[in-house]
Design a protein around this motif. Structure first.
Motif, PDB file in Angstrom:
ATOM      1  N   LEU A  13      26.846   8.455  19.535  1.00  0.00           N
ATOM      2  CA  LEU A  13      28.020   9.123  18.980  1.00  0.00           C
ATOM      3  C   LEU A  13      27.610  10.217  17.997  1.00  0.00           C
ATOM      4  O   LEU A  13      28.230  11.288  17.959  1.00  0.00           O
ATOM      5  CB  LEU A  13      28.929   8.104  18.291  1.00  0.00           C
ATOM      6  N   VAL A  14      26.578   9.964  17.212  1.00  0.00           N
ATOM      7  CA  VAL A  14      26.104  10.966  16.264  1.00  0.00           C
ATOM      8  C   VAL A  14      25.654  12.226  16.999  1.00  0.00           C
ATOM      9  O   VAL A  14      26.011  13.352  16.632  1.00  0.00           O
ATOM     10  CB  VAL A  14      24.952  10.405  15.402  1.00  0.00           C
ATOM     11  N   LEU A  15      24.887  12.055  18.068  1.00  0.00           N
ATOM     12  CA  LEU A  15      24.329  13.214  18.774  1.00  0.00           C
ATOM     13  C   LEU A  15      25.361  13.922  19.644  1.00  0.00           C
ATOM     14  O   LEU A  15      25.213  15.104  19.947  1.00  0.00           O
ATOM     15  CB  LEU A  15      23.126  12.777  19.622  1.00  0.00           C
ATOM     16  N   ALA A  16      26.411  13.201  20.055  1.00  0.00           N
ATOM     17  CA  ALA A  16      27.455  13.825  20.864  1.00  0.00           C
ATOM     18  C   ALA A  16      28.570  14.420  20.019  1.00  0.00           C
ATOM     19  O   ALA A  16      29.431  15.130  20.550  1.00  0.00           O
ATOM     20  CB  ALA A  16      28.045  12.802  21.837  1.00  0.00           C
ATOM     21  N   ASP A  17      28.533  14.187  18.714  1.00  0.00           N
ATOM     22  CA  ASP A  17      29.603  14.642  17.819  1.00  0.00           C
ATOM     23  C   ASP A  17      29.583  16.165  17.710  1.00  0.00           C
ATOM     24  O   ASP A  17      28.538  16.762  17.416  1.00  0.00           O
ATOM     25  CB  ASP A  17      29.394  14.015  16.440  1.00  0.00           C
ATOM     26  N   SER A  18      30.727  16.791  17.926  1.00  0.00           N
ATOM     27  CA  SER A  18      30.801  18.249  17.833  1.00  0.00           C
ATOM     28  C   SER A  18      30.530  18.752  16.426  1.00  0.00           C
ATOM     29  O   SER A  18      30.250  19.940  16.230  1.00  0.00           O
ATOM     30  CB  SER A  18      32.187  18.727  18.290  1.00  0.00           C
ATOM     31  N   ARG A  19      30.610  17.861  15.435  1.00  0.00           N
ATOM     32  CA  ARG A  19      30.336  18.266  14.054  1.00  0.00           C
ATOM     33  C   ARG A  19      28.851  18.290  13.733  1.00  0.00           C
ATOM     34  O   ARG A  19      28.465  18.733  12.636  1.00  0.00           O
ATOM     35  CB  ARG A  19      31.084  17.333  13.096  1.00  0.00           C
ATOM     36  N   LEU A  20      28.000  17.842  14.629  1.00  0.00           N
ATOM     37  CA  LEU A  20      26.556  17.949  14.420  1.00  0.00           C
ATOM     38  C   LEU A  20      26.203  19.424  14.264  1.00  0.00           C
ATOM     39  O   LEU A  20      26.574  20.246  15.110  1.00  0.00           O
ATOM     40  CB  LEU A  20      25.808  17.355  15.622  1.00  0.00           C
ATOM     41  N   PRO A  21      25.522  19.813  13.195  1.00  0.00           N
ATOM     42  CA  PRO A  21      25.241  21.239  12.967  1.00  0.00           C
ATOM     43  C   PRO A  21      24.161  21.773  13.907  1.00  0.00           C
ATOM     44  O   PRO A  21      23.036  22.073  13.498  1.00  0.00           O
ATOM     45  CB  PRO A  21      24.795  21.266  11.502  1.00  0.00           C
ATOM     46  N   ALA A  22      24.520  21.902  15.175  1.00  0.00           N
ATOM     47  CA  ALA A  22      23.569  22.350  16.187  1.00  0.00           C
ATOM     48  C   ALA A  22      24.019  23.637  16.869  1.00  0.00           C
ATOM     49  O   ALA A  22      23.485  23.998  17.918  1.00  0.00           O
ATOM     50  CB  ALA A  22      23.361  21.256  17.226  1.00  0.00           C
ATOM     51  N   GLY A  23      24.999  24.314  16.313  1.00  0.00           N
ATOM     52  CA  GLY A  23      25.384  25.629  16.813  1.00  0.00           C
ATOM     53  C   GLY A  23      26.305  25.644  18.007  1.00  0.00           C
ATOM     54  O   GLY A  23      26.639  26.724  18.516  1.00  0.00           O
ATOM     55  N   GLY A  24      26.745  24.487  18.485  1.00  0.00           N
ATOM     56  CA  GLY A  24      27.571  24.466  19.685  1.00  0.00           C
ATOM     57  C   GLY A  24      28.895  25.175  19.518  1.00  0.00           C
ATOM     58  O   GLY A  24      29.450  25.709  20.488  1.00  0.00           O
ATOM     59  N   HIS A  25      29.411  25.220  18.284  1.00  0.00           N
ATOM     60  CA  HIS A  25      30.713  25.855  18.051  1.00  0.00           C
ATOM     61  C   HIS A  25      30.692  27.350  18.338  1.00  0.00           C
ATOM     62  O   HIS A  25      31.739  27.972  18.505  1.00  0.00           O
ATOM     63  CB  HIS A  25      31.127  25.628  16.594  1.00  0.00           C
ATOM     64  N   ALA A  26      29.502  27.937  18.403  1.00  0.00           N
ATOM     65  CA  ALA A  26      29.389  29.384  18.620  1.00  0.00           C
ATOM     66  C   ALA A  26      29.362  29.763  20.089  1.00  0.00           C
ATOM     67  O   ALA A  26      29.285  30.953  20.414  1.00  0.00           O
ATOM     68  CB  ALA A  26      28.125  29.906  17.925  1.00  0.00           C
ATOM     69  N   HIS A  27      29.425  28.782  20.988  1.00  0.00           N
ATOM     70  CA  HIS A  27      29.303  29.046  22.417  1.00  0.00           C
ATOM     71  C   HIS A  27      30.516  28.491  23.164  1.00  0.00           C
ATOM     72  O   HIS A  27      30.975  27.387  22.882  1.00  0.00           O
ATOM     73  CB  HIS A  27      28.016  28.429  22.959  1.00  0.00           C
ATOM     74  N   SER A  28      30.999  29.264  24.132  1.00  0.00           N
ATOM     75  CA  SER A  28      32.179  28.836  24.902  1.00  0.00           C
ATOM     76  C   SER A  28      31.817  28.359  26.302  1.00  0.00           C
ATOM     77  O   SER A  28      32.707  28.009  27.070  1.00  0.00           O
ATOM     78  CB  SER A  28      33.175  29.993  25.012  1.00  0.00           C
ATOM     79  N   GLY A  29      30.536  28.361  26.646  1.00  0.00           N
ATOM     80  CA  GLY A  29      30.133  27.911  27.975  1.00  0.00           C
ATOM     81  C   GLY A  29      30.700  28.767  29.096  1.00  0.00           C
ATOM     82  O   GLY A  29      30.947  28.272  30.192  1.00  0.00           O
ATOM     83  N   GLY A  30      30.893  30.048  28.831  1.00  0.00           N
ATOM     84  CA  GLY A  30      31.428  30.950  29.853  1.00  0.00           C
ATOM     85  C   GLY A  30      32.939  31.038  29.875  1.00  0.00           C
ATOM     86  O   GLY A  30      33.506  31.784  30.681  1.00  0.00           O
ATOM     87  N   LEU A  31      33.605  30.300  28.988  1.00  0.00           N
ATOM     88  CA  LEU A  31      35.070  30.314  29.022  1.00  0.00           C
ATOM     89  C   LEU A  31      35.653  31.625  28.509  1.00  0.00           C
ATOM     90  O   LEU A  31      36.660  32.111  29.039  1.00  0.00           O
ATOM     91  CB  LEU A  31      35.632  29.151  28.207  1.00  0.00           C
TER      92      LEU A  31
END
Length: 220
Positions: A13-31
């Motif tokens: 759950l820790v590693l899948a959490d969107s709040r993990l500061p790993a930069g995922g919020h900056a990417h839309s996956g092509g959306l």
């Protein structure tokens, strides 16, 4: 203070959490380019986008995350395999950028993680999962879920969609994510050449166009 691996479920759950500061919020996956082109406009079209992304990019990401978790020493070969499966330079740059960010977070969580970047994001998922003591199937689950949860979150920002409806889509996709993760775990020991290599040409082309935009909300 670093968080030691304890209960594998909590670690997952820790590693899948969107709040993990790993930069995922900056990417839309092509959306973002799909929205701009009018291909995604509402919940039904978002559902189609997410399902297609899971079956292509998500399947590849899950397989390479599982392989990276099972065999961290194969990281270089896995990166090369993903290079070959990622014809878009913009997507390669985005994947390595996310990989660097995730490894930075991973080293803060698990000091035993010493593998330096650069690594593709799915490979980084596998390396961090291994350092956290997770099995390959759970590394694959993180990658599969991330393949759809990132664009889903971006849809709320780009289209102003009802977040409850968007998460309803994610809940409906859960069995498909589980199936993709199970398949990836079963192939974790396979040679790199035998890992999935499906393509999504429209995502590749859109990524190149998106990279040249002067104004955009997401990096990819």
């Amino acid at each position: 203070m670093p968080v030691p691996p304890t209960d594998p479920l909590t670690t997952l759950l820790v590693l899948a959490d969107s709040r993990l500061p790993a930069g995922g919020h900056a990417h839309s996956g092509g959306l973002e380019p799909a929205v701009a082109a009018g291909r995604v406009t509402d919940l039904p079209s978002l559902a189609g986008f997410l399902r297609g992304r899971l079956a292509t990019a998500g399947r590849i990401q899950a397989a390479f995350a599982a392989a990276g978790c099972a065999h961290p020493g194969r990281a270089t070969a896995l990166n090369r395999g993903l290079d070959a499966r990622t014809p878009s330079p913009a997507q390669r740059r985005a994947s390595y950028a996310q990989g660097r960010a995730l490894l930075r977070a991973g080293r803060a969580l698990y000091p035993g993680l010493t593998t330096p970047p650069p690594h593709h994001h799915p490979v980084a998922v596998g390396l961090v999962a291994a350092a956290a003591g997770l099995p390959p199937g759970q590394a694959a689950a993180i990658a599969a879920y991330g393949a759809v949860s990132g664009p889903a979150s971006a849809a709320v920002r780009l289209l102003g969609l009802d977040p409850y409806g968007v998460h309803g889509l994610l809940a409906a996709l859960a069995p498909e994510c589980d199936a993709v993760a199970a398949e990836a775990a079963a192939d974790a020991d396979a040679p790199v050449a035998d890992l999935p290599a499906g393509s999504a040409p429209l995502l590749d082309l859109s990524a190149e166009l998106h990279a040249d935009w002067e104004v955009r909300l997401f990096a990819s």
